[in-house]
Write an enzyme that holds these catalytic residues in place. Structure first.
Site, PDB file in Angstrom:
ATOM      1  N   SER A  31     -42.936 -54.608   6.278  1.00 22.64           N
ATOM      2  CA  SER A  31     -43.239 -55.930   5.700  1.00 22.64           C
ATOM      3  C   SER A  31     -44.112 -55.816   4.466  1.00 22.64           C
ATOM      4  CB  SER A  31     -44.008 -56.797   6.700  1.00 22.64           C
ATOM      5  OG  SER A  31     -43.156 -57.332   7.639  1.00 22.64           O
ATOM      6  N   HIS A  62     -38.502 -58.734   3.662  1.00 17.98           N
ATOM      7  CA  HIS A  62     -37.505 -57.725   4.035  1.00 17.98           C
ATOM      8  C   HIS A  62     -36.236 -58.034   3.255  1.00 17.98           C
ATOM      9  CE1 HIS A  62     -39.558 -55.731   7.422  1.00 17.98           C
ATOM     10  NE2 HIS A  62     -40.237 -56.851   7.412  1.00 17.98           N
ATOM     11  N   HIS A  84     -35.349 -56.618  13.216  1.00 15.36           N
ATOM     12  CA  HIS A  84     -36.304 -56.756  14.322  1.00 15.36           C
ATOM     13  C   HIS A  84     -35.642 -57.316  15.572  1.00 15.36           C
ATOM     14  CE1 HIS A  84     -38.675 -57.072  10.582  1.00 15.36           C
ATOM     15  NE2 HIS A  84     -39.631 -56.476  11.259  1.00 15.36           N
ATOM     16  N   TYR A  86     -37.101 -59.398  17.407  1.00 18.55           N
ATOM     17  CA  TYR A  86     -37.454 -60.821  17.489  1.00 18.55           C
ATOM     18  C   TYR A  86     -36.522 -61.703  16.662  1.00 18.55           C
ATOM     19  CZ  TYR A  86     -40.099 -60.337  13.058  1.00 18.55           C
ATOM     20  OH  TYR A  86     -40.477 -60.107  11.767  1.00 18.55           O
ATOM     21  N   GLU A  87     -35.704 -61.092  15.827  1.00 19.19           N
ATOM     22  CA  GLU A  87     -34.705 -61.879  15.102  1.00 19.19           C
ATOM     23  C   GLU A  87     -33.498 -62.176  15.995  1.00 19.19           C
ATOM     24  OE1 GLU A  87     -34.284 -60.629  10.719  1.00 19.19           O
ATOM     25  OE2 GLU A  87     -35.220 -58.903  11.663  1.00 19.19           O
ATOM     26  N   ALA A 114     -46.256 -53.031   8.808  1.00 23.32           N
ATOM     27  CA  ALA A 114     -47.495 -53.794   8.749  1.00 23.32           C
ATOM     28  C   ALA A 114     -47.931 -54.018  10.189  1.00 23.32           C
ATOM     29  CB  ALA A 114     -47.239 -55.137   8.066  1.00 23.32           C
ATOM     30  N   MET A 212     -44.487 -55.374  15.626  1.00 23.09           N
ATOM     31  CA  MET A 212     -43.261 -55.815  16.312  1.00 23.09           C
ATOM     32  C   MET A 212     -42.044 -54.978  15.912  1.00 23.09           C
ATOM     33  SD  MET A 212     -43.746 -59.878  15.814  1.00 23.09           S
ATOM     34  CE  MET A 212     -45.360 -60.622  15.736  1.00 23.09           C
ATOM     35  N   SER A 213     -42.281 -53.750  15.545  1.00 28.60           N
ATOM     36  CA  SER A 213     -41.147 -52.944  15.076  1.00 28.60           C
ATOM     37  C   SER A 213     -41.370 -51.476  15.415  1.00 28.60           C
ATOM     38  CB  SER A 213     -40.996 -53.101  13.555  1.00 28.60           C
ATOM     39  OG  SER A 213     -42.114 -52.541  12.898  1.00 28.60           O
ATOM     40  N   ASN A 236     -54.146 -57.219   8.918  1.00 31.60           N
ATOM     41  CA  ASN A 236     -54.995 -58.316   9.440  1.00 31.60           C
ATOM     42  C   ASN A 236     -55.735 -57.819  10.680  1.00 31.60           C
ATOM     43  OD1 ASN A 236     -51.991 -58.563  10.402  1.00 31.60           O
ATOM     44  ND2 ASN A 236     -53.216 -59.395  12.074  1.00 31.60           N
ATOM     45  N   HIS A 248     -48.077 -64.846   8.497  1.00 31.16           N
ATOM     46  CA  HIS A 248     -47.231 -63.889   7.774  1.00 31.16           C
ATOM     47  C   HIS A 248     -47.672 -63.827   6.310  1.00 31.16           C
ATOM     48  CE1 HIS A 248     -43.835 -61.274   7.282  1.00 31.16           C
ATOM     49  NE2 HIS A 248     -43.254 -62.056   6.392  1.00 31.16           N
TER      50      HIS A 248
HETATM   51  N1  HPA Z   1     -49.364 -58.573  15.415  1.00 37.14           N
HETATM   52  C1  HPA Z   1     -48.085 -58.221  15.453  1.00 37.14           C
HETATM   53  N2  HPA Z   1     -47.402 -57.838  14.394  1.00 37.14           N
HETATM   54  C2  HPA Z   1     -48.043 -57.792  13.207  1.00 37.14           C
HETATM   55  C3  HPA Z   1     -49.394 -58.148  13.086  1.00 37.14           C
HETATM   56  C4  HPA Z   1     -50.092 -58.563  14.255  1.00 37.14           C
HETATM   57  O1  HPA Z   1     -51.286 -58.896  14.244  1.00 37.14           O
HETATM   58  N3  HPA Z   1     -49.724 -57.981  11.773  1.00 37.14           N
HETATM   59  C5  HPA Z   1     -48.612 -57.550  11.139  1.00 37.14           C
HETATM   60  N4  HPA Z   1     -47.589 -57.420  12.008  1.00 37.14           N
END
Ligand code: HPA
Length: 273
Positions: A31, A62, A84, A86-87, A114, A212-213, A236, A248
């Site tokens: 990301s 992406h 992903h 989650y998609e 990320a 998440m990847s 973050n 995001h």
């Molecule tokens: N959680 C899950 N996925 C992420 C995060 C997070 O805090 N930051 C970037 N991708």
């Protein structure tokens, strides 16, 4: 491991038809890190929307390109945009970057992502070399991919990360004067960010960063025999670590701020391979 060749025969043929060379190193750009593709010489760019049976990328940041590129005479394959779970895609689609890299003959697979910082010593903008991963939240999907008989063996992530590849990454960071942290990547299925309680649990179980990847790409890539390592950009503080709400937007903004450092590191890694 289940044989996916029948499913992707046409896709691989379409890529091979236009491939200018056999890549040595494949990179999946996470990301907000896709800009790396613009910082080096691309030889051939394929929009993934033009490829048969390639899933559409639905996430901002992406882009949905596969690039053949060159840097310091090294032949590279770049995935700008990943797929992903989650998609809503089946895991056999989500591992396509690893599958394609292997089919085209790549020896090294560098995964980037990320991630949220769980370890309280991490701050946004830090880079974390993955020294381990947790696949507990993705066991069912990995079983779908590998079959019951081999899941115990394969989901141990025993071939990930490649120790030699990780040493090269550490050396590259030293040479570039970049402080790279080390830690365990924890997979969350998403699509929502974790709750503070989930993050407290993950921290207790040894997580340093959460995303998440990557885990399935790493397991699959290593099972194919490629040398696989992964680098997370901490974009973050994970949920509950700071009072701020996750977004995001924040992930993309931090990725943008850290991109110069990330690109320098990746270029040095490529030089050393
Ligand atoms: N959680 C899950 N996925 C992420 C995060 C997070 O805090 N930051 C970037 N991708």
């Amino acid at each position: 491991m289940k044989n996916l060749d029948f499913k992707y025969e046409e896709l691989i043929a379409a890529i091979k038809k236009v491939a200018p060379f056999k890549p040595q190193i494949a990179l999946v750009l996470g990301s907000g890190l896709g800009g790396f593709a613009k910082s080096i010489k691309t030889v051939k760019s394929i929009p993934t929307s033009s490829l048969p049976n390639y899933p559409k990328s639905t996430v901002q940041g992406h882009e949905g390109f596969i690039h053949f590129a060159e840097y310091k005479k090294k032949k590279l394959l770049l995935f700008q945009g990943r797929i992903h779970l989650y998609e809503g895609y089946h895991i056999s689609k989500c591992i396509l970057p690893s599958y394609i890299s292997n089919k085209l003959g790549a020896e090294y697979l560098l995964l980037t992502n990320a991630a949220g910082g769980v370890n309280t010593n991490f701050i946004p903008g830090d880079l974390m070399l993955n020294i381990s991963m947790n696949a507990i939240n993705i066991k069912k999907e990995l079983t779908d991919l590998f079959g019951i008989a081999t899941i115990e063996q394969k989901n141990q992530l025993s071939d990930f990360p490649n120790a030699n590849f990780n040493s090269i990454i550490i050396n590259a960071a030293l040479e570039e004067n970049i402080h790279i942290k080390e830690g365990t990547y924890w997979f969350g299925k998403g699509p929502s960010y974790e709750t503070p309680a989930e993050i407290r649990m993950a921290a207790k179980l040894g997580a340093d960063a959460v995303g998440m990847s990557t885990v399935h790409e790493a397991v699959y890539g290593a099972a194919c025999g490629m040398k696989v390592s992964a680098i997370s950009l901490i974009t973050n503080f994970a949920a509950g670590i700071s009072p701020n709400k996750l977004s995001h937007q924040e992930v993309m903004e931090t990725a943008d701020l850290a991109k110069e450092k990330f690109e320098r590191l990746v270029k040095r890694i490529i030089t050393l391979l």
